[in-house]
Design a protein around this motif. Sequence first.
Motif, PDB file in Angstrom:
ATOM      1  N   LYS A   1       0.814  -1.204   0.000  1.00  0.00           N
ATOM      2  CA  LYS A   1       0.000   0.000   0.000  1.00  0.00           C
ATOM      3  C   LYS A   1       0.854   1.264   0.000  1.00  0.00           C
ATOM      4  CE  LYS A   1      -3.716  -2.415   0.044  1.00  0.00           C
ATOM      5  NZ  LYS A   1      -4.501  -2.535  -1.202  1.00  0.00           N
ATOM      6  N   GLY A   2       2.152   1.107  -0.236  1.00  0.00           N
ATOM      7  CA  GLY A   2       3.049   2.255  -0.290  1.00  0.00           C
ATOM      8  C   GLY A   2       4.285   1.887  -1.070  1.00  0.00           C
TER       9      GLY A   2
ATOM     10  N   SER B   1       0.377  10.587   6.165  1.00  0.00           N
ATOM     11  CA  SER B   1       1.481   9.756   5.681  1.00  0.00           C
ATOM     12  C   SER B   1       1.980   8.877   6.815  1.00  0.00           C
ATOM     13  CB  SER B   1       2.619  10.625   5.130  1.00  0.00           C
ATOM     14  OG  SER B   1       3.142  11.476   6.140  1.00  0.00           O
ATOM     15  N   ALA B   2       2.582   7.736   6.447  1.00  0.00           N
ATOM     16  CA  ALA B   2       3.061   6.778   7.444  1.00  0.00           C
ATOM     17  C   ALA B   2       4.490   6.366   7.119  1.00  0.00           C
ATOM     18  CB  ALA B   2       2.166   5.542   7.477  1.00  0.00           C
TER      19      ALA B   2
ATOM     20  N   PHE C   1       6.862   3.550   3.347  1.00  0.00           N
ATOM     21  CA  PHE C   1       6.252   4.887   3.310  1.00  0.00           C
ATOM     22  C   PHE C   1       4.916   4.826   2.588  1.00  0.00           C
ATOM     23  CE2 PHE C   1       5.830   9.016   0.973  1.00  0.00           C
ATOM     24  CZ  PHE C   1       5.569   9.813   2.084  1.00  0.00           C
ATOM     25  N   GLU C   2       3.894   5.382   3.231  1.00  0.00           N
ATOM     26  CA  GLU C   2       2.564   5.423   2.637  1.00  0.00           C
ATOM     27  C   GLU C   2       2.012   6.842   2.655  1.00  0.00           C
ATOM     28  OE1 GLU C   2      -0.289   2.690   4.216  1.00  0.00           O
ATOM     29  OE2 GLU C   2       1.116   0.997   4.258  1.00  0.00           O
ATOM     30  N   ILE C   3       1.199   7.153   1.645  1.00  0.00           N
ATOM     31  CA  ILE C   3       0.385   8.368   1.629  1.00  0.00           C
ATOM     32  C   ILE C   3      -1.056   7.922   1.468  1.00  0.00           C
ATOM     33  CG2 ILE C   3      -0.211  10.483   0.390  1.00  0.00           C
ATOM     34  CD1 ILE C   3       2.661  10.731  -0.497  1.00  0.00           C
TER      35      ILE C   3
ATOM     36  N   ASP D   1      -0.548   5.958  -4.622  1.00  0.00           N
ATOM     37  CA  ASP D   1       0.842   5.709  -4.982  1.00  0.00           C
ATOM     38  C   ASP D   1       1.697   6.927  -4.627  1.00  0.00           C
ATOM     39  OD1 ASP D   1       3.253   5.029  -6.060  1.00  0.00           O
ATOM     40  OD2 ASP D   1       2.524   4.700  -8.097  1.00  0.00           O
ATOM     41  N   PRO D   2       2.632   6.798  -3.662  1.00  0.00           N
ATOM     42  CA  PRO D   2       3.457   7.944  -3.276  1.00  0.00           C
ATOM     43  C   PRO D   2       4.272   8.520  -4.432  1.00  0.00           C
ATOM     44  CG  PRO D   2       3.599   6.214  -1.620  1.00  0.00           C
ATOM     45  CD  PRO D   2       2.897   5.628  -2.805  1.00  0.00           C
ATOM     46  N   LEU D   3       4.626   7.680  -5.421  1.00  0.00           N
ATOM     47  CA  LEU D   3       5.441   8.170  -6.530  1.00  0.00           C
ATOM     48  C   LEU D   3       4.689   9.185  -7.379  1.00  0.00           C
ATOM     49  CD1 LEU D   3       7.237   4.892  -7.689  1.00  0.00           C
ATOM     50  CD2 LEU D   3       8.067   6.676  -6.143  1.00  0.00           C
ATOM     51  N   GLN D   4       3.368   9.216  -7.272  1.00  0.00           N
ATOM     52  CA  GLN D   4       2.579  10.217  -7.992  1.00  0.00           C
ATOM     53  C   GLN D   4       2.609  11.570  -7.280  1.00  0.00           C
ATOM     54  OE1 GLN D   4       1.239   9.500 -10.989  1.00  0.00           O
ATOM     55  NE2 GLN D   4       2.125   7.453 -10.750  1.00  0.00           N
TER      56      GLN D   4
END
Length: 257
Positions: A158-159, A202-203, A239-241, A249-252
């Motif tokens: 999920k991250g 965020s986590a 890392f999650e958002i 998707d954090p990369l977005q």
Amino acid sequence: MAGCASSSWNNVQVAERRSVPRVTSGQHVVRRGESISSIAMRYGWEWRELAAHNGIAAPYVIHPGQKIQLGPVRQAAASTAARPSVPAAPPAPTVPATSQAAVAVTPVKPDSGKVQPPLATKAPIAQPALSARSRSGWAWPAEGPLVGRFSSNGSLNKGIDIGGQLGQPVLAASDGSVVYAGGGLRGYGELVIIKHSDVYVSAYGHNRRLLVREGQQVKTGQVIAEMGSTGTDRVKLHFEIRRQGKPVDPLQYLPSR
């Protein structure tokens, strides 16, 4: 991260605790991956009060095998817990008296004008310069290779996962307020959750050591933890958002690198 309890902190519900009667007798032996906040939650204590009860000062670091007292604590024991014992330095060796003729004197060489190079020292782990932000205001939380990508399929990642060194700085990816700091959520190890707005949180999981507390305000690029391997099989940062409680998707959101 495969196997993470992806809904366990949806909408920052981790801030809510079930009422647990306080245990005021006995002691708890710290196990790997536990934090003072997770232990306090288990026995019905407020974590700052439990830390003070055992003489544990900021940054509230505890170690496997350490005994956390739930009942009355003697003052001497509390002082010992707060101040690690340091072995006394051995006495300086006694030099036997000798005659003046037997003492070797090394003459001082005149300055040759050459500058001696400094002794080589092991470079400490540098704090990454990750202050660059994306258009949406996010910055990378750690330096290192991408070892796991986001997946929205079922219970998969999920991250993203960022590889690195043990103890490497973990940074806040955006301004916000810490709403969770502890090891009570299965699959995340030592975890920090930051609320940035009514929309985004965020986590930061698997840390070795947490350097912030719940309720603390943090800024983008501020060191909030040390990278570790709690709750997983290798050193990395998970890392999650989440947008309105749903993982994205954090990369977005993060700047290109």
